[in-house]
Each structure stands twice: as structure tokens, then as C-alpha cells.
Design a protein around this motif. Structure first.
Motif, PDB file in Angstrom:
ATOM      1  N   GLN A   9      81.565  54.384   1.425  1.00 52.63           N
ATOM      2  CA  GLN A   9      80.454  54.558   2.360  1.00 52.63           C
ATOM      3  C   GLN A   9      80.812  54.068   3.752  1.00 52.63           C
ATOM      4  O   GLN A   9      80.408  54.657   4.759  1.00 52.63           O
ATOM      5  N   LEU A  10      81.558  52.983   3.818  1.00 48.10           N
ATOM      6  CA  LEU A  10      82.009  52.485   5.120  1.00 48.10           C
ATOM      7  C   LEU A  10      82.888  53.498   5.819  1.00 48.10           C
ATOM      8  O   LEU A  10      82.778  53.704   7.040  1.00 48.10           O
ATOM      9  N   VAL A  11      83.765  54.139   5.061  1.00 48.20           N
ATOM     10  CA  VAL A  11      84.653  55.141   5.661  1.00 48.20           C
ATOM     11  C   VAL A  11      83.844  56.310   6.196  1.00 48.20           C
ATOM     12  O   VAL A  11      84.106  56.823   7.290  1.00 48.20           O
ATOM     13  N   ARG A  12      82.827  56.744   5.426  1.00 47.08           N
ATOM     14  CA  ARG A  12      82.018  57.870   5.877  1.00 47.08           C
ATOM     15  C   ARG A  12      81.191  57.516   7.111  1.00 47.08           C
ATOM     16  O   ARG A  12      80.910  58.366   7.945  1.00 47.08           O
ATOM     17  N   ARG A  13      80.783  56.263   7.208  1.00 44.41           N
ATOM     18  CA  ARG A  13      79.964  55.860   8.345  1.00 44.41           C
ATOM     19  C   ARG A  13      80.796  55.396   9.535  1.00 44.41           C
ATOM     20  O   ARG A  13      80.236  55.126  10.599  1.00 44.41           O
ATOM     21  N   ALA A  14      82.090  55.293   9.363  1.00 41.80           N
ATOM     22  CA  ALA A  14      82.935  54.809  10.451  1.00 41.80           C
ATOM     23  C   ALA A  14      82.812  55.647  11.729  1.00 41.80           C
ATOM     24  O   ALA A  14      82.703  55.091  12.824  1.00 41.80           O
ATOM     25  N   PRO A  15      82.822  57.002  11.649  1.00 39.31           N
ATOM     26  CA  PRO A  15      82.668  57.774  12.891  1.00 39.31           C
ATOM     27  C   PRO A  15      81.366  57.483  13.613  1.00 39.31           C
ATOM     28  O   PRO A  15      81.339  57.400  14.846  1.00 39.31           O
ATOM     29  N   VAL A  16      80.267  57.309  12.851  1.00 42.22           N
ATOM     30  CA  VAL A  16      78.981  57.006  13.478  1.00 42.22           C
ATOM     31  C   VAL A  16      79.044  55.651  14.174  1.00 42.22           C
ATOM     32  O   VAL A  16      78.550  55.477  15.301  1.00 42.22           O
ATOM     33  N   PHE A 359      78.858  65.877  14.462  1.00 41.12           N
ATOM     34  CA  PHE A 359      77.755  65.343  13.661  1.00 41.12           C
ATOM     35  C   PHE A 359      76.641  66.355  13.428  1.00 41.12           C
ATOM     36  O   PHE A 359      75.904  66.264  12.450  1.00 41.12           O
ATOM     37  N   ARG A 360      76.491  67.307  14.368  1.00 41.47           N
ATOM     38  CA  ARG A 360      75.465  68.348  14.238  1.00 41.47           C
ATOM     39  C   ARG A 360      76.104  69.695  14.583  1.00 41.47           C
ATOM     40  O   ARG A 360      75.995  70.169  15.711  1.00 41.47           O
ATOM     41  N   PRO A 361      76.799  70.318  13.643  1.00 43.63           N
ATOM     42  CA  PRO A 361      77.491  71.580  13.952  1.00 43.63           C
ATOM     43  C   PRO A 361      76.566  72.650  14.492  1.00 43.63           C
ATOM     44  O   PRO A 361      77.011  73.546  15.238  1.00 43.63           O
ATOM     45  N   GLN A 362      75.285  72.609  14.144  1.00 43.81           N
ATOM     46  CA  GLN A 362      74.334  73.614  14.640  1.00 43.81           C
ATOM     47  C   GLN A 362      73.716  73.209  15.976  1.00 43.81           C
ATOM     48  O   GLN A 362      72.860  73.918  16.501  1.00 43.81           O
TER      49      GLN A 362
END
Length: 369
Positions: A9-16, A359-362
């Protein structure tokens, strides 16, 4: 018990976390970290043109107002592109050329009405001598847009590559025709000068904001008012009129709308005409605030693309948000980057684009596939 984040989870949230930290640092840099240029001596990474906002709030307010008013101009131009490309899904790569042609037409009309030379004093221009060129330019570009849509694009609906190639060819033709039919302007531009329209005399002045001794251009505030007016009119048209509802219905399900007896081609033609006219309106405002010259067609097409992609396809609110974010990033990076790095301000606009798409491709207000 407190929940603990797992390593995954830390890895997934790292970009944010990284993006949030970068935004926070940018805000702190502008507000408190930046320093004013020294009278003598060397500069460092904290040295900017104005220094921190807490030390020079007047300059901060001017940059903020410059960004907001520039966003108004961006929105006027990009809203036409958002209507054609973002809502109707028509790849109109000639939008920048429509902008350029509209600006030159308005310049010629104002010159013929005033009888003045290259530079017209603001006090010699009445409101009608600014409004009439705007109306003529918008009408001419609306007709050009209608011809392009009816003769070339309506037969290629949904074929993005063909539409892109056709409109790129149109943009090249329009750019060449501008050089051929506006020889005086082409000569001036070739000599290093760009042409510009003149605001009416009552707009061409500074007003006291009674805040930190700041005086600001009334014309730039007028640009913001025009942008708000265009946004409000588009919202009312698209969400409170039958034509606007038909346009949105046709985009969502063209076959069903046609089965209900709606003339889709007619409504799409109306939308294309309005989008083209908005390019001309933006050109008149842009040429009045700055100038217009050959080569700006590509620049304004790129600006419109960034605004629509950041804001989200098919959303007028998204176009407004994209224009505001683009203008804020562009203006503050140009003013508050270290003195030796201001030439890299344009890079930050593409960092904004990449960050939003990551983060928001659309886009911010776009709808998912």
C-alpha cells in the motif's frame, strides 16, 4: 487498533505522497522561502524576481491577477475547442488557424474604422470600434467553420485520423493564405513586429485596488469578465436549452438520438459554428491584450489541447478548471522560479499535464470511458 499500511500500500501511495509534497513545497517556496534579488552579489536557488509573497504581497497579488485574467483568455479560446473536440469528439487541428485568421480580420476592420496607422492610441478608439471588429471576425470564422464542417468533416464523423489530417491540411492552407492576403501584416511580422488591436479608451487604464498600493489594468479585468460571461452563456446553452440538450444527447448516443427524429448533423453544425466563433472572439481579446503574429496558431492550439486534456473531455467546467490551473502554473513558474531558471517555466505546464493524466487519465472533470 490503528490500521497500519502494508508495504504494498505504501508503494501504491508513494506517487500521491511525492506529488503532494512537491505541491506543498511549491506553495511554501512562493509564500515564505523565496528571496528578493540582492542589490549586489551572487544569487542562489531561493532568489526570484519578486521574493516571497509574505515579503512582497503587492507583487504576489499582481502575479495572481495576471494568472486569473490569463485563465479568462485561455478559457475563451479553449472553450471553443472543448465544444468541438472535447464534447463532439471532432479532432479540429485547425482551431489555432481559426484563432489567427480571426485576429487578422479584426485588426483590418479596426484599422479601416479608425483610419489610424500601425499603433492606435486608446483614447481614439470607441467601444463600437472594438465591438464591431469582434462581431465581424466571429461571424467570418463561424462561416469558415461551417464550410469546413459541412464539406469536409461531416463525412468523416468518428474517424479521428482522417479528421486530424484534414484539419492539419486546412491549418497549413489558412496560414499560407494569411501571408498572401494580409501582406502588410506579414511584412510587419517578418520585420520583427506583431500587430495588435486597441482596447476602447475607457478600458485602457489602471484602477486602484486599494490593497497593498496595487494598481491593475482594467482591460485585463475586462478579459476575466468576458471569460466568465462566455462560461455562463455556454452553461446556459448546453444545460438549459433544447439545442444544448440535443447536442449532449447526440454525443452520448448518436444512433438513438437520430432514431428519435433529431437532426444530429444540424445540431453538430451549430456546435461547430459556435466553437469556431469562440476562437475568433479569443483572438480579438488576445490581440487586444497582447498581439497576434504568424506562428501563434500552433501555440494556441497547444494551449487549447492542454486545457481540454487537463480539465477533461466533454466538460465546460473542466475547461474552466484546466484554464485556471494552466494559467496559475504558467504565471507563477515564470515569476517565482529562481532567476537563472525562469526559461524552464514552460516545462511546468507539461508537468501539470503529466501529473493530471497519471492520476486522472480522463482529466479532472472528464467522464470515464
Amino acid at each position: 487498533m490503528r490500521a497500519h499500511l502494508r508495504p504494498g500500500q505504501l508503494v501504491r501511495r508513494a506517487p500521491v505522497i511525492v506529488v503532494g509534497a512537491a505541491v506543498l513545497f511549491g506553495l511554501l517556496y512562493v509564500l515564505v522561502i523565496a528571496q528578493q534579488p540582492p542589490e549586489s552579489g551572487t544569487t542562489n536557488w531561493r532568489t526570484t524576481n519578486f521574493g516571497a509573497a509574505i515579503d512582497d504581497p503587492g507583487s504576489f497579488l499582481r502575479v495572481l491577477l495576471d494568472a486569473i485574467t490569463f485563465a479568462g483568455l485561455l478559457f475563451i479560446v479553449a472553450s471553443g475547442f472543448a465544444l468541438i473536440f472535447g464534447l463532439m469528439r471532432v479532432v479540429n487541428m485547425a482551431h489555432g488557424s481559426f484563432y489567427l485568421l480571426g485576429g487578422y480580420i479584426a485588426y483590418e476592420i479596426q484599422q479601416s474604422m479608425t483610419g489610424e496607422g500601425f499603433s492606435i492610441p486608446g483614447e481614439d478608439v470607441s467601444s463600437w470600434e472594438w465591438i464591431a471588429p469582434m462581431l465581424v471576425a466571429a461571424g467570418c470564422i463561424a462561416v469558415v467553420g461551417l464550410v469546413v464542417q459541412q464539406l469536409l468533416l461531416r463525412w468523416n464523423q468518428g474517424q479521428d485520423l482522417r479528421q486530424a489530417l484534414i484539419t492539419i491540411a486546412i491549418s497549413v492552407i489558412v496560414a499560407d493564405q494569411i501571408i498572401a492576403h494580409f501582406p502588410r501584416q506579414a511584412q510587419l511580422v517578418g520585420g520583427g513586429n506583431a500587430v495588435s488591436l486597441t482596447w476602447p479608451g475607457w478600458l485602457d487604464r489602471l484602477v486602484d485596488l486599494h490593497l497593498w498600493d496595487v494598481q491593475y489594468s482594467l482591460a485585463r479585468l475586462g478579459v476575466l469578465a468576458l471569460g466568465l460571461g462566455v462560461g455562463g452563456a455556454l452553461w446556459l446553452w448546453l444545460y438549459r436549452t433544447r439545442t444544448g440538450m440535443v447536442i449532449r444527447a447526440g454525443v452520448d448516443d448518436q444512433q438513438m438520438a437520430s432514431a428519435l427524429g433529431i437532426n444530429i448533423q444540424k445540431t453538430f453544425a451549430i456546435a461547430f459554428v459556435v466553437g469556431s466563433a469562440l476562437a475568433a472572439l479569443g483572438a480579438v481579446v488576445g490581440a487586444s491584450q497582447g498581439n497576434i503574429a504568424s506562428g501563434q496558431d500552433g501555440q494556441w492550439l497547444l494551449n487549447s489541447l492542454v486545457v481540454v486534456i487537463v480539465g477533461g473531455m466533454g466538460s465546460i467546467f473542466g475547461a474552466a478548471a484546466g484554464a485556471l490551473l494552466y494559467a496559475l502554473v504558467f504565471s507563477f513558474s515564470a515569476s517565482y522560479l529562481p532567476i537563472n531558471g525562469t526559461q524552464y517555466s514552460i516545462v511546468f505546464t507539461f508537468v501539470l499535464l503529466a501529473g493530471v493524466l497519471a492520476f486522472r487519465p480522463q482529466g479532472l472533470f472528464g467522464r470515464g470511458g
